[in-house]
Enzyme design. Structure first.
Site, mmCIF file in Angstrom:
data_model
loop_
_atom_site.group_PDB
_atom_site.id
_atom_site.type_symbol
_atom_site.label_atom_id
_atom_site.label_comp_id
_atom_site.label_asym_id
_atom_site.label_seq_id
_atom_site.Cartn_x
_atom_site.Cartn_y
_atom_site.Cartn_z
ATOM 1 N N GLN A 192 0.870 -1.174 0.000
ATOM 2 C CA GLN A 192 0.000 0.000 0.000
ATOM 3 C C GLN A 192 0.913 1.233 0.000
ATOM 4 O O GLN A 192 1.228 1.809 1.042
ATOM 5 C CB GLN A 192 -0.916 -0.027 1.224
ATOM 6 C CG GLN A 192 -1.757 -1.292 1.354
ATOM 7 C CD GLN A 192 -2.804 -1.413 0.266
ATOM 8 O OE1 GLN A 192 -3.624 -0.508 0.059
ATOM 9 N NE2 GLN A 192 -2.807 -2.535 -0.447
ATOM 10 N N SER A 233 -12.051 3.487 0.942
ATOM 11 C CA SER A 233 -10.975 2.503 0.831
ATOM 12 C C SER A 233 -9.935 2.897 -0.214
ATOM 13 O O SER A 233 -10.079 3.894 -0.926
ATOM 14 C CB SER A 233 -11.566 1.133 0.497
ATOM 15 O OG SER A 233 -12.485 0.732 1.503
ATOM 16 N N HIS A 234 -8.903 2.060 -0.312
ATOM 17 C CA HIS A 234 -7.773 2.378 -1.184
ATOM 18 C C HIS A 234 -8.185 2.470 -2.645
ATOM 19 O O HIS A 234 -9.032 1.732 -3.126
ATOM 20 C CB HIS A 234 -6.632 1.362 -1.002
ATOM 21 C CG HIS A 234 -7.009 -0.059 -1.250
ATOM 22 N ND1 HIS A 234 -6.169 -1.104 -0.965
ATOM 23 C CD2 HIS A 234 -8.123 -0.633 -1.764
ATOM 24 C CE1 HIS A 234 -6.748 -2.243 -1.299
ATOM 25 N NE2 HIS A 234 -7.927 -1.975 -1.786
ATOM 26 N N ASN A 235 -7.570 3.442 -3.316
ATOM 27 C CA ASN A 235 -7.739 3.677 -4.754
ATOM 28 C C ASN A 235 -9.088 4.272 -5.142
ATOM 29 O O ASN A 235 -9.377 4.401 -6.342
ATOM 30 C CB ASN A 235 -7.517 2.394 -5.573
ATOM 31 C CG ASN A 235 -6.173 1.759 -5.305
ATOM 32 O OD1 ASN A 235 -5.208 2.435 -4.967
ATOM 33 N ND2 ASN A 235 -6.102 0.444 -5.460
#
Length: 322
Positions: A192, A233-235
């Site tokens: 990450q 969340s990520h992205n």
């Protein structure tokens, strides 16, 4: 600067000067009194600033309030009925009130960094930033005019624009939830390494989490307002001028357009939401949502389909009960 969560309701407006604008009509200006606070029209005192929208009981509200200065969209009936009131007539009373009070509240902000805050020596903090007690800021960029309340954690590689407000308990830039199973089905963390980019005038509610991207950045567009207890969340790529309502859980790699109202319980990873979409409370978004539409239910479906389904369901239940 917009301050949608005021520090207190005390303001100081000794004259009519701030009200004098080309789009404003002032009725009975001689009745103006210095303003010291803002309150609901039904709870006001003689030094309150209040507004009233176009409701059926607008006349009674104006006549009955103790406030001497009232912002309204039109004067109901004869203005002489309100002979003890100064009426500020504008096109949109609520919007006018919000902009005016935000301007006044900006003057109350004390830009400073609390001595208990912990800030990375390589962090870049612009002038006129307020950082609350026990807040941590890693190697990140914080833009001018930001207000970061107490007990906020901002990890490395966060780029925060101007005039962003972050409420207590928010965590920005923590690792996303990403794993790859090996040949023995053991979860192996996926790197990450991305960051978080937050546009100007974004507001982030209490105890909201915004994860950093995996290899790219997580992005929040300007003027987007995020409620308390939201998971981003990520992205994720979230556009501008959006509302994201409390308890919404947005999974990874979701794209949301501009001007949306999102109250979904959760949004499945790698789905997209078009511009000007409204998603109702508790909806489960499991597929792409087209622009300029309203969705309800589980799974989220177009409102017309949802209403038709509910009608047929009720019709079937009523028939079985006969």
């Amino acid at each position: 600067m917009e301050i949608s969560k005021p520090m207190n309701n005390g303001i100081d407006m000794p004259s009519l000067k701030l009200f004098v604008r080309p789009d404003t009509k002032i009725v009975q200006p001689e009745m103006f009194v210095p303003i010291r606070n803002v309150k609901p029209i039904t709870d006001a005192d003689g030094q309150s600033l209040v507004f009233v929208t176009e409701t059926t009981d607008k006349e009674n509200l104006i006549r009955g309030t103790k406030a001497r200065v009232v912002i309204c969209g039109s004067v109901p009936g004869d203005a002489s009925v309100y002979r003890d009131k100064c009426l500020i007539v504008v096109d949109d009373p609520k919007l006018y009130f919000a902009r005016l009070v935000n301007t006044l509240l900006e003057q109350q902000i004390e830009y400073s960094i609390h001595p208990t805050a912990v800030i990375h020596p390589e962090a870049r903090i612009a002038p006129n930033v307020r950082v609350g007690a026990h807040t941590y800021i890693g190697k990140s960029d914080i833009g001018e005019g930001c207000v970061i309340h107490a007990n906020v954690s901002i990890y490395d590689d966060v780029k925060m624009g101007r005039n962003v407000i972050v409420d207590s308990g928010a965590v920005i830039g923590a690792a996303g939830f990403g794993f790859v199973r090996d040949e023995n089905l053991v979860p192996i963390p996926f790197p990450q390494l991305g960051g978080v980019v937050i546009g100007d005038y974004v507001e982030i509610g209490a105890n909201t989490c915004i994860d950093r991207g995996a290899l790219a950045d997580t992005v929040i567009g300007e003027h987007t307002k995020i409620d308390n207890l939201v998971q981003i969340s990520h992205n994720d790529k979230i556009g501008k001028n959006n509302y994201i309502i409390g308890h919404c859980n947005i999974a990874g790699s979701v794209t949301i357009g501009d001007n949306c109202w999102i109250a979904a319980e959760r949004i499945l990873n790698k789905t997209s939401v078009g511009d000007s979409v409204s998603v109702g409370f508790g909806a489960q978004v499991l597929s792409h949502l087209k622009a300029d539409s309203t969705y309800l239910g589980t799974p989220a479906m177009d409102i017309k389909k949802y209403v038709r389904m509910q009608y047929n369901l009720k019709k079937g239940i009523d028939k079985d009960a006969e």
